[in-house]
Design a protein around this motif. Structure first.
Motif, mmCIF file in Angstrom:
data_model
loop_
_atom_site.group_PDB
_atom_site.id
_atom_site.type_symbol
_atom_site.label_atom_id
_atom_site.label_comp_id
_atom_site.label_asym_id
_atom_site.label_seq_id
_atom_site.Cartn_x
_atom_site.Cartn_y
_atom_site.Cartn_z
ATOM 1 N N LYS A 195 24.177 17.608 56.739
ATOM 2 C CA LYS A 195 23.500 18.216 55.736
ATOM 3 C C LYS A 195 24.665 18.830 54.488
ATOM 4 N N PRO A 196 24.317 18.701 53.173
ATOM 5 C CA PRO A 196 25.171 19.498 52.448
ATOM 6 C C PRO A 196 25.609 20.769 52.588
ATOM 7 N N ARG A 197 26.979 21.008 52.373
ATOM 8 C CA ARG A 197 27.758 22.355 52.571
ATOM 9 C C ARG A 197 28.307 22.568 51.306
ATOM 10 N N PRO A 198 28.444 23.963 51.311
ATOM 11 C CA PRO A 198 29.289 24.448 49.796
ATOM 12 C C PRO A 198 30.737 24.021 50.000
ATOM 13 N N PRO A 199 31.415 23.742 48.731
ATOM 14 C CA PRO A 199 32.848 23.075 48.767
ATOM 15 C C PRO A 199 33.772 24.502 49.024
ATOM 16 N N ILE A 200 34.821 24.103 49.410
ATOM 17 C CA ILE A 200 35.859 25.334 49.927
ATOM 18 C C ILE A 200 37.033 25.010 48.892
ATOM 19 N N VAL A 201 37.162 25.824 47.988
ATOM 20 C CA VAL A 201 37.967 25.656 46.836
ATOM 21 C C VAL A 201 39.359 26.501 47.272
ATOM 22 N N THR A 202 40.479 26.181 47.111
ATOM 23 C CA THR A 202 41.761 26.835 47.053
ATOM 24 C C THR A 202 42.423 26.921 45.839
ATOM 25 N N VAL A 203 42.893 27.997 45.697
ATOM 26 C CA VAL A 203 43.349 28.580 44.004
ATOM 27 C C VAL A 203 44.798 28.365 44.279
ATOM 28 N N MET A 204 45.169 27.507 43.795
ATOM 29 C CA MET A 204 46.720 27.541 43.869
ATOM 30 C C MET A 204 47.565 27.559 42.650
ATOM 31 N N GLY A 205 48.951 27.970 42.666
ATOM 32 C CA GLY A 205 49.911 27.755 41.414
ATOM 33 C C GLY A 205 50.996 28.749 41.719
ATOM 34 N N HIS A 206 51.704 28.807 40.341
ATOM 35 C CA HIS A 206 53.028 29.732 40.474
ATOM 36 C C HIS A 206 52.756 31.106 40.415
ATOM 37 N N VAL A 207 53.593 32.089 40.954
ATOM 38 C CA VAL A 207 53.493 33.513 40.902
ATOM 39 C C VAL A 207 53.134 33.822 39.419
ATOM 40 N N ASP A 208 52.338 34.643 39.464
ATOM 41 C CA ASP A 208 51.831 35.432 37.908
ATOM 42 C C ASP A 208 51.358 34.456 36.913
ATOM 43 N N HIS A 209 51.000 33.560 37.496
ATOM 44 C CA HIS A 209 50.062 32.325 36.466
ATOM 45 C C HIS A 209 48.798 32.875 36.248
ATOM 46 N N GLY A 210 48.145 34.050 37.030
ATOM 47 C CA GLY A 210 46.729 34.322 36.894
ATOM 48 C C GLY A 210 45.809 33.990 37.866
ATOM 49 N N LYS A 211 46.355 33.458 39.149
ATOM 50 C CA LYS A 211 45.344 33.147 40.061
ATOM 51 C C LYS A 211 44.347 34.144 40.420
ATOM 52 N N THR A 212 44.628 35.169 40.858
ATOM 53 C CA THR A 212 43.797 36.271 41.396
ATOM 54 C C THR A 212 43.064 36.868 40.298
ATOM 55 N N SER A 213 43.584 36.840 39.080
ATOM 56 C CA SER A 213 42.787 37.206 37.939
ATOM 57 C C SER A 213 41.818 36.527 37.487
ATOM 58 N N LEU A 214 41.961 35.119 37.799
ATOM 59 C CA LEU A 214 40.909 34.059 37.554
ATOM 60 C C LEU A 214 39.708 34.231 38.391
ATOM 61 N N LEU A 215 40.232 34.519 39.697
ATOM 62 C CA LEU A 215 38.988 34.729 40.951
ATOM 63 C C LEU A 215 38.348 35.987 40.547
ATOM 64 N N ASP A 216 39.017 36.884 39.990
ATOM 65 C CA ASP A 216 38.369 38.244 39.674
ATOM 66 C C ASP A 216 37.184 37.789 38.494
ATOM 67 N N ALA A 217 37.728 37.116 37.601
ATOM 68 C CA ALA A 217 36.682 36.866 36.524
ATOM 69 C C ALA A 217 35.556 36.005 37.029
ATOM 70 N N ILE A 218 35.658 35.256 38.062
ATOM 71 C CA ILE A 218 34.862 34.467 38.740
ATOM 72 C C ILE A 218 33.753 35.462 39.670
ATOM 73 N N ARG A 219 34.619 36.430 40.319
ATOM 74 C CA ARG A 219 33.736 37.290 41.326
ATOM 75 C C ARG A 219 33.246 38.483 40.852
ATOM 76 N N HIS A 220 33.878 38.583 39.363
ATOM 77 C CA HIS A 220 33.522 39.988 38.641
ATOM 78 C C HIS A 220 33.939 41.127 39.419
ATOM 79 N N SER A 221 35.114 41.049 40.129
ATOM 80 C CA SER A 221 35.710 42.165 40.942
ATOM 81 C C SER A 221 37.027 42.408 40.374
ATOM 82 N N ASN A 222 37.608 43.213 41.006
ATOM 83 C CA ASN A 222 39.119 43.667 40.711
ATOM 84 C C ASN A 222 40.065 43.612 42.169
ATOM 85 N N VAL A 223 40.593 42.365 42.160
ATOM 86 C CA VAL A 223 41.474 42.923 43.402
ATOM 87 C C VAL A 223 42.741 42.731 42.955
ATOM 88 N N THR A 224 43.213 42.471 41.819
ATOM 89 C CA THR A 224 44.697 42.361 41.393
ATOM 90 C C THR A 224 45.369 44.047 41.544
#
Length: 655
Positions: free
Chosen positions: A156-185
């Motif tokens: 049966k179809p399943r949700p995709p597992i997405v890994t956010v990668m990239g250089h330090v301080d390029h805004g990975k966690t901030s992007l996830l915050d924007a997606i999750r509407h939370s503040n992890v940083t």
């Protein structure tokens, strides 16, 4: 150039190793023992020389051996891929000491209960006049957890597992915050992600699971684990910064894992943003974006201004649809351990990602060499759940020990099977460690003697989660150079304890604590034992300090001078002010201008400054040991009874 061992050459020629070694002595060729190696040219030369010297003698010997081998009277013994010294001795009706003597002659130090490989056992048996037959042994326990193939109709179809990668301080966690509407940083030390986080997001009724991997190169190991379980990789590149070393590393990990890449060009709201330069640099790395006629999707986004986030999510769902991600939820769960840690109140806690099947509370599981029963499951929102289907990340409680991140977990039929598999795997690990430590060869001994010139820097690493231990360990060991060899002699999860200090004292090691603090007695013991103990919240600082110590180029440093500790005995909520901690000063003193650190179960929860320090209703400059006081922490209210507030000041110190 291929090499051949003395005993193999002897077999090839048709004489015993002992005779060959005697002949080599006559020819003035010196070898240490039966296991010594000879170059291909040397071996050919020896065969020629021996043929020239005593051709007839050799032929006679070969003939005798041929006759012997044809003879059915040669006793045969059947052994597996491994056999203990004692069992081998019993099979040949010899004493274990006789077998051990033979092994020592071969340059192998083994105890009576230690297992030896089939090849070595064959060699020993040959010396005693026995022929060996290899028996294939099936591991019944591993058969029990064999993962069956799924039928197409069960998927049966399943949700995709997405890994956010990239250089330090390029805004990975901030992007996830924007997606999750939370503040992890804000919670991360220095704004840098130190662990893998996993979270679920709903987009128009469809789920997407995000893994946030740390960006610093020291966490390559953790990032690689993120790529092992992922379906889609989002490569975050800052529009004002372009491709950096860790961006290239992330591209290589994604390519190696064979996952589709979506490029998120972040920080497009900045005045110096240049998306075209990023696309040019991506093309140089073999990623040609769709705008330029390639097949890599790229989305310009701004995590700060929340621009184009919807487009990015749509692209993820589009790629997921193309990938046709499916799993069978109606079977026992199989998945991967993403992160694991030891929690003082809850015991071993593992963050796992279910990849197939459904994980339920009460399931017996095996994760690597650790077993357990799922006592509770907590999702990424902190809620307890009863079951988790494919692609769902959950925290599980109930394991016997802390598993290794990256270990596969499998649900088995019962606790008994889980324990049996766990024991077998632990035994295997112990054997491998024994083999690694006790197999001694003369070559190694000489190498160790030659390295007398090299200074060894022993390090003990303690961190708050298992993944960090491995990452810190790997990055420190990479610092070894010709003059200093960096060796991590122990790595563990949890606060720095007295036993760590004693180990450091005995082995002349430095203790590095990453996101953890020493327990009460450990600091004083470290002073007594003169053990160098350093704690860090950001990994670069640890690496830079070790590098600087190795180069002997330490600049004046700012060091913390601990003033005192206070234990939180009660908390009071005051309207308009926040939470006030009613504290008892355990040792030293707490001063008004000090910086503070809030420690819970040996782990640093918060660092900041005091907003108020009072005795009864009066503001005071300082409170000494043995007195009670009220402490307010600036912009922080999550204080609980039993927390320790450490006060310190930062001083400049000449190194």
């Amino acid at each position: 150039m291929s090499k051949t061992r003395v005993y193999k050459l002897a077999q090839e020629i048709g004489i015993s190793s002992k005779e060959l070694m005697e002949k080599l002595e006559e020819l003035d060729i010196h070898v240490a023992n039966h296991m010594s190696t000879l170059d291909e040219e040397e071996a050919e030369l020896i065969i020629e020389l021996l043929k020239d010297e005593k051709v007839d003698d050799l032929n006679d010997k070969k003939g005798e051996l041929a006759v012997e081998e044809d003879d059915d009277n040669i006793p045969k013994i059947e052994i597996g891929s491994k056999i203990s010294v004692q069992n081998l001795a019993q099979l040949m009706d010899k004493t274990p000491s006789e077998v051990i003597t033979k092994l020592i002659k071969l340059g192998i130090m083994a105890t009576i209960n230690q297992e030896i490989d089939y090849d070595v056992a064959e060699l020993v048996a040959l010396d005693f006049g026995f022929k060996t037959i290899k028996e294939e042994v099936k591991d019944e326990t591993e058969e029990l957890i064999k993962i069956e193939e799924d039928k197409p109709e069960d998927l049966k179809p399943r949700p995709p597992i997405v890994t956010v990668m990239g250089h330090v301080d390029h805004g990975k966690t901030s992007l996830l915050d924007a997606i999750r509407h939370s503040n992890v940083t804000a919670k991360e030390a220095g704004g840098i992600t130190q662990h893998i986080g996993a979270s679920e997001v709903d987009v128009d009724g469809k789920k997407i699971v995000f893994l946030d991997t740390p960006g610093h190169e020291a966490f390559t190991a953790m990032r690689a684990r993120g790529a092992q379980v992922t379906d889609i990789a989002i490569l975050v590149v800052a529009a004002d910064d372009g491709i950096m070393p860790q961006t290239i590393e992330a591209i290589n990990h994604s390519k190696a894992a064979g996952v589709p890449i979506i490029v998120a060009i972040n920080k497009i709201d900045k005045p110096d943003a240049n998306p075209d330069r990023v696309k040019q640099e991506l093309a140089e790395q073999g990623l040609l974006v769709e705008d330029w006629g390639g097949d890599v999707i790229s989305v310009p986004v701004s995590a700060l201004k929340k621009q184009n986030i919807d487009t990015l999510l749509e692209m993820i769902l589009l790629v997921a649809e193309m990938e046709e991600l499916k799993a069978n939820p109606d079977k026992k769960a199989v998945g991967t351990v993403i992160e694991a840690q030891l929690d003082k109140g809850r015991g071993p806690v593992a963050t796992v990602l279910v990849q197939n099947g459904t994980l339920r509370v009460g399931d017996a599981i095996v994760a690597g060499s650790v077993c357990g029963k799922v006592r509770a499951m907590i999702n990424d929102k902190g809620k307890r759940i009863k079951e988790a289907g494919p692609s769902i990340p959950v925290e599980i409680l109930g394991l016997s020990e802390v598993p290794q991140p990256g270990d596969q977990f499998v649900v088995v039929g019962s606790d008994k099977i889980a324990r049996s598999i766990s024991e077998k795997r632990k035994e295997k690990l112990r054997e491998e460690q024994l083999k690694a430590t006790q197999k001694v060869s003369l070559d190694d001994l000489f190498k160790q003697m030659e390295q007398g010139e090299i200074k060894e820097l022993n390090i003990i690493v303690k961190a708050d989660v298992q993944g960090s231990v491995q990452a810190v360990k790997q990055s420190l060991e990479k610092l070894s150079n010709e003059e200093v060899s960096v060796k991590v002699i122990h790595g563990g999860v949890g606060a720095i304890t007295e036993s760590d200090v004693m180990l450091a004292s005995a082995s002349n090691a430095i203790i590095i604590g990453f996101n953890v603090r020493p327990v009460a007695g450990a600091s004083s013991l470290a002073e007594t034992e003169k053990v160098d103990m350093r704690t860090y919240r950001i990994i670069y600082n640890a690496i830079e300090d070790i590098q600087a110590a190795m180069k002997g180029m330490l600049d004046p440093e700012f060091v913390e001078e601990e003033l005192g500790k206070a234990e939180v005995r009660a908390t009071f909520k005051v309207s308009g002010v926040g939470t006030i901690a009613g504290c008892y000063v355990i040792n030293g003193k707490i001063t008004r201008n000090a910086k503070i650190r809030l420690v819970r179960d040996g782990i640093v929860i918060h660092e900041g400054e005091l907003s108020s320090l009072k005795r009864f209703k009066d503001d005071v400059r300082e409170v000494a040991s043995g007195y009670e006081c009220g402490i307010g922490i600036e912009k922080y209210n999550d204080v609980k009874e039993g927390d320790i507030i450490e006060a310190y000041i930062v001083k400049e110190k000449e190194r």
